[in-house]
Scaffold this motif. Structure first.
Motif, PDB file in Angstrom:
ATOM      1  N   ASP A  60      -1.153 -15.236   0.611  1.00  0.00           N
ATOM      2  CA  ASP A  60      -0.395 -15.541   1.137  1.00  0.00           C
ATOM      3  C   ASP A  60       1.231 -15.123   0.606  1.00  0.00           C
ATOM      4  N   LYS A  61       1.334 -16.082  -0.701  1.00  0.00           N
ATOM      5  CA  LYS A  61       2.602 -16.013  -1.091  1.00  0.00           C
ATOM      6  C   LYS A  61       2.646 -14.505  -1.931  1.00  0.00           C
ATOM      7  N   TYR A  62       2.332 -13.500  -2.450  1.00  0.00           N
ATOM      8  CA  TYR A  62       1.842 -11.927  -2.647  1.00  0.00           C
ATOM      9  C   TYR A  62       2.851 -11.723  -1.898  1.00  0.00           C
ATOM     10  N   CYS A  63       2.356 -11.778  -0.298  1.00  0.00           N
ATOM     11  CA  CYS A  63       2.838 -10.982   1.159  1.00  0.00           C
ATOM     12  C   CYS A  63       3.836 -11.658   1.300  1.00  0.00           C
ATOM     13  N   GLU A  64       4.213 -12.359   0.853  1.00  0.00           N
ATOM     14  CA  GLU A  64       5.896 -12.838   0.693  1.00  0.00           C
ATOM     15  C   GLU A  64       7.152 -12.532   0.324  1.00  0.00           C
ATOM     16  N   ILE A  65       6.500 -11.990  -0.946  1.00  0.00           N
ATOM     17  CA  ILE A  65       7.063 -11.294  -2.391  1.00  0.00           C
ATOM     18  C   ILE A  65       7.599  -9.973  -2.370  1.00  0.00           C
ATOM     19  N   VAL A  66       6.453  -9.714  -1.613  1.00  0.00           N
ATOM     20  CA  VAL A  66       5.894  -8.286  -1.078  1.00  0.00           C
ATOM     21  C   VAL A  66       5.680  -8.021  -0.094  1.00  0.00           C
ATOM     22  N   ARG A  67       7.167  -7.634   0.865  1.00  0.00           N
ATOM     23  CA  ARG A  67       7.029  -8.142   2.387  1.00  0.00           C
ATOM     24  C   ARG A  67       6.296  -6.284   3.220  1.00  0.00           C
ATOM     25  N   TRP A  68       6.594  -5.189   2.359  1.00  0.00           N
ATOM     26  CA  TRP A  68       6.229  -4.625   3.601  1.00  0.00           C
ATOM     27  C   TRP A  68       4.661  -3.617   3.316  1.00  0.00           C
ATOM     28  N   ARG A  69       4.323  -2.936   4.385  1.00  0.00           N
ATOM     29  CA  ARG A  69       2.753  -3.562   3.911  1.00  0.00           C
ATOM     30  C   ARG A  69       2.687  -1.375   3.334  1.00  0.00           C
ATOM     31  N   ILE A  70       3.385  -0.551   4.208  1.00  0.00           N
ATOM     32  CA  ILE A  70       3.114   0.773   3.579  1.00  0.00           C
ATOM     33  C   ILE A  70       3.997   1.624   3.605  1.00  0.00           C
ATOM     34  N   ILE A  71       4.894   1.523   3.944  1.00  0.00           N
ATOM     35  CA  ILE A  71       6.400   1.747   4.063  1.00  0.00           C
ATOM     36  C   ILE A  71       7.551   0.919   4.296  1.00  0.00           C
ATOM     37  N   PRO A  72       8.427   1.169   2.977  1.00  0.00           N
ATOM     38  CA  PRO A  72       9.595  -0.370   2.699  1.00  0.00           C
ATOM     39  C   PRO A  72      10.451   0.315   4.122  1.00  0.00           C
ATOM     40  N   TYR A  73      10.968  -1.417   4.408  1.00  0.00           N
ATOM     41  CA  TYR A  73      11.927  -1.362   5.290  1.00  0.00           C
ATOM     42  C   TYR A  73      11.624  -1.064   6.681  1.00  0.00           C
ATOM     43  N   ILE A  74      10.372  -0.612   6.628  1.00  0.00           N
ATOM     44  CA  ILE A  74       9.632   0.303   8.580  1.00  0.00           C
ATOM     45  C   ILE A  74       8.471  -0.272   8.668  1.00  0.00           C
ATOM     46  N   TYR A  75       7.541  -0.782   7.853  1.00  0.00           N
ATOM     47  CA  TYR A  75       6.037  -1.145   8.475  1.00  0.00           C
ATOM     48  C   TYR A  75       5.430  -2.056   7.417  1.00  0.00           C
ATOM     49  N   HIS A 105       0.717  -1.473   0.266  1.00  0.00           N
ATOM     50  CA  HIS A 105       0.169  -0.043  -0.472  1.00  0.00           C
ATOM     51  C   HIS A 105       0.888   1.485  -0.120  1.00  0.00           C
ATOM     52  N   ILE A 106       1.679   1.070  -0.990  1.00  0.00           N
ATOM     53  CA  ILE A 106       2.531   2.009  -0.953  1.00  0.00           C
ATOM     54  C   ILE A 106       1.804   3.309  -1.159  1.00  0.00           C
ATOM     55  N   ASN A 107       0.796   3.853  -1.952  1.00  0.00           N
ATOM     56  CA  ASN A 107       0.216   5.079  -2.153  1.00  0.00           C
ATOM     57  C   ASN A 107       0.068   5.789  -0.687  1.00  0.00           C
ATOM     58  N   TYR A 108      -0.805   5.063   0.517  1.00  0.00           N
ATOM     59  CA  TYR A 108      -0.925   5.071   1.415  1.00  0.00           C
ATOM     60  C   TYR A 108       0.193   6.295   2.416  1.00  0.00           C
ATOM     61  N   PHE A 109       1.148   5.615   1.660  1.00  0.00           N
ATOM     62  CA  PHE A 109       2.400   6.718   2.649  1.00  0.00           C
ATOM     63  C   PHE A 109       2.623   7.831   1.659  1.00  0.00           C
ATOM     64  N   GLY A 110       2.199   7.804   0.583  1.00  0.00           N
ATOM     65  CA  GLY A 110       2.932   8.936  -0.378  1.00  0.00           C
ATOM     66  C   GLY A 110       1.261  10.342   0.423  1.00  0.00           C
ATOM     67  N   ASP A 111       0.556   9.278   0.902  1.00  0.00           N
ATOM     68  CA  ASP A 111      -1.094  10.311   1.019  1.00  0.00           C
ATOM     69  C   ASP A 111      -0.611  10.503   2.228  1.00  0.00           C
ATOM     70  N   TRP A 112      -0.134  10.158   3.459  1.00  0.00           N
ATOM     71  CA  TRP A 112       0.616  10.755   4.555  1.00  0.00           C
ATOM     72  C   TRP A 112       1.296  11.838   4.469  1.00  0.00           C
ATOM     73  N   LEU A 113       2.303  11.281   3.919  1.00  0.00           N
ATOM     74  CA  LEU A 113       3.543  12.856   3.677  1.00  0.00           C
ATOM     75  C   LEU A 113       2.582  14.004   3.131  1.00  0.00           C
ATOM     76  N   MET A 114       1.745  14.133   2.427  1.00  0.00           N
ATOM     77  CA  MET A 114       1.530  15.483   1.835  1.00  0.00           C
ATOM     78  C   MET A 114       0.457  15.383   3.292  1.00  0.00           C
ATOM     79  N   ALA A 115       0.092  15.051   3.796  1.00  0.00           N
ATOM     80  CA  ALA A 115      -1.297  15.629   4.985  1.00  0.00           C
ATOM     81  C   ALA A 115       0.053  15.972   6.285  1.00  0.00           C
ATOM     82  N   LEU A 116       0.614  15.732   5.882  1.00  0.00           N
ATOM     83  CA  LEU A 116       1.761  16.200   6.838  1.00  0.00           C
ATOM     84  C   LEU A 116       2.088  17.753   6.700  1.00  0.00           C
TER      85      LEU A 116
END
Length: 468
Positions: free
Chosen positions: A453-468, A398-409
């Motif tokens: 489940d397989k997809y989550c193993e490939i794309v590990r991060w939820r919103i912020i790469p290497y953090i969450y 959900h990388i788009n959520y990270f960009g959305d939150w940065l704009m809110a900040l």
């Protein structure tokens, strides 16, 4: 028995879904707590008392008629609400809603087909519940442009005076928006029990037909409440409310706060310019890409009830304009370094948000073999769907959520660090996005099963790469 009634009764029953948002207690909380938060952000951030108020003694006027004795809560809550009633503000808000309604039909716009909706209950025309799509008229940006022209004409002929009403009657506008919120929520709830024009059962949302009246009222029973305005025109209430009153109202209120600052100072600070520029750009960008909202959970999955009505009629315009209202009362002149930090945060956030969404929409619209999607990797699920595992969507699910939150900040940073209240939006928005991400994950896991489940193993991060 009339044919229409028979058809309505033959419609298969709607399944009972699981509760979300803590079930009925959570629904009661939304009905009471959400309006109080909106009032609280107003009464606890004003020039007269500070932001937050320095004097919390009862009777100073910033929380009129609201007692701290819990036993008197229902009575005093009603008294508080009545004390904020403003007939002029209600009339203005109502004129605004009617104006938007008329513009929807009068202003030209092209018609687009939405995504498959996730309701249950049956298509009014085909009874096909697995491939049910609706059509929508796109003209919200043209409506905003018309309002912009009218605002500039008023400013040129009458100055800022007419727009000062928005600041001086702000609490009355909150109350007016809540009257509309509850009124519309009651209407669509009752409307959902009536058969459609073909005598069939309405398409109900999976999350709002539990049988619990309060919960269904808040979450929304009907997925897409709509009616035929003419033989060739259908009015979709949820789609109309989704972008127009909240986003356009947000821009109008921000403009009113800028006019108030001009009235107070005789100038506009660079912090106010930044807030207006960034937030107006966000709204224009959203309306420019109006059809993109048709693939969101609000349209395809969630019912239309109090939760969405309050979020779009009250919460969005009244709370999202907090930064501009703060700066009208507590002006901030940003330094060069402060300005550069704000601009950089906004630009990085927008770059991530827009490009990630554009990549997803392009992949969905044109398919994996299209030239514009060349080089993108994906995995195919058992259902036939394709999930991107490279590009933006290979970095986080959900990388788009990270960009959305940065704009809110970036919209709160111009207010400086003198008060935490202007940072309510990015704090609240972070909680909202994480909760939405959990809902998305649950929905996708049910849809794709082991493939997810397989997809989550490939794309590990939820919103912020290497953090969450």
């Amino acid at each position: 028995m009339p044919a229409k009634v028979a058809s309505f009764r033959r419609t298969p029953p709607n399944p009972k879904p699981e509760y979300e948002f803590l079930g009925p207690p959570g629904a009661v909380g939304m009905l009471t707590v959400l309006p109080l938060i909106t009032y609280g952000l107003y009464f606890n951030c004003r020039a007269e008392f500070g932001c937050p108020p320095l004097n919390w003694t009862k009777g100073d006027g910033y929380w009129p008629a609201l007692d701290t004795n819990f036993a008197n809560y229902p009575r005093d809550l009603l008294g508080f609400f009545l004390s904020t009633w403003d007939r002029e503000a209600f009339d203005l808000y109502s004129y605004f809603m009617v104006f938007l309604f008329v513009c929807y039909f009068v202003i030209p716009g092209h018609v687009v087909e939405g995504a498959v909706v996730g309701g249950v209950g049956g298509s009014p025309l085909t009874k096909d519940r697995s491939n049910y799509k609706l059509k929508y008229k796109v003209n919200a940006l043209r409506t905003l442009m018309l309002i912009g022209v009218l605002a500039v004409a008023t400013l040129m002929t009458k100055g800022v005076e007419p727009f000062l009403f928005l600041h001086s009657h702000f609490v009355g506008l909150i109350t007016a928006s809540l009257v509309w919120t509850f009124g519309l929520s009651i209407f669509v709830y009752i409307w959902s029990f009536l058969p459609d024009e073909n005598g069939q059962e309405k398409i109900l949302a999976c999350g709002g037909n539990t049988g619990n009246m309060i919960y269904d009222f808040v979450l929304g029973r009907e997925l897409n409440p709509r009616f035929s305005a003419s033989p060739n025109s259908t009015f979709d209430i949820k789609y109309f409310i989704e972008l127009r009153p909240g986003l356009i109202g947000w821009v109008i209120l921000n403009f009113g706060m800028a006019c108030q600052q001009w009235h107070n100072l005789g100038r506009i600070t660079n912090s106010m310019v930044a807030v207006l520029a960034f937030e107006t750009f966000y709204v224009v960008d959203s309306l420019w890409n109006e059809s993109s909202v048709l693939t969101t959970m609000d349209i395809t999955t969630d019912g239309f009830g109090f939760m969405l009505a309050n979020g779009l009629l009250t919460w969005l315009p009244m709370n999202y304009s907090l930064q501009a209202r703060f700066l009208a009362a507590f002006p901030v002149d940003m330094s060069v370094a402060h300005t550069m930090i704000v601009i950089a945060t906004q630009c990085v956030g927008y770059y991530i948000f827009r490009n990630a969404n554009l990549q997803k929409d392009t992949f969905r619209r044109y398919g994996a073999d299209a030239p514009q999607n060349k080089g993108l990797k994906y995995m195919e699920t058992a259902s036939g769907s394709k999930l991107l595992i490279s590009g933006w969507w290979g970095t986080a699910r959900h990388i788009n959520y990270f960009g959305d939150w940065l704009m809110a900040l970036a919209w709160s940073l111009p207010c400086g660090l003198s008060s935490p209240i202007p940072y309510f939006y990015p704090i609240y928005f972070a909680v909202l996005l994480i909760h939405r991400e959990f809902r998305d994950e649950e929905k996708c896991h049910k849809k794709y099963g082991k493939d997810w489940d397989k997809y989550c193993e490939i794309v590990r991060w939820r919103i912020i790469p290497y953090i969450y």
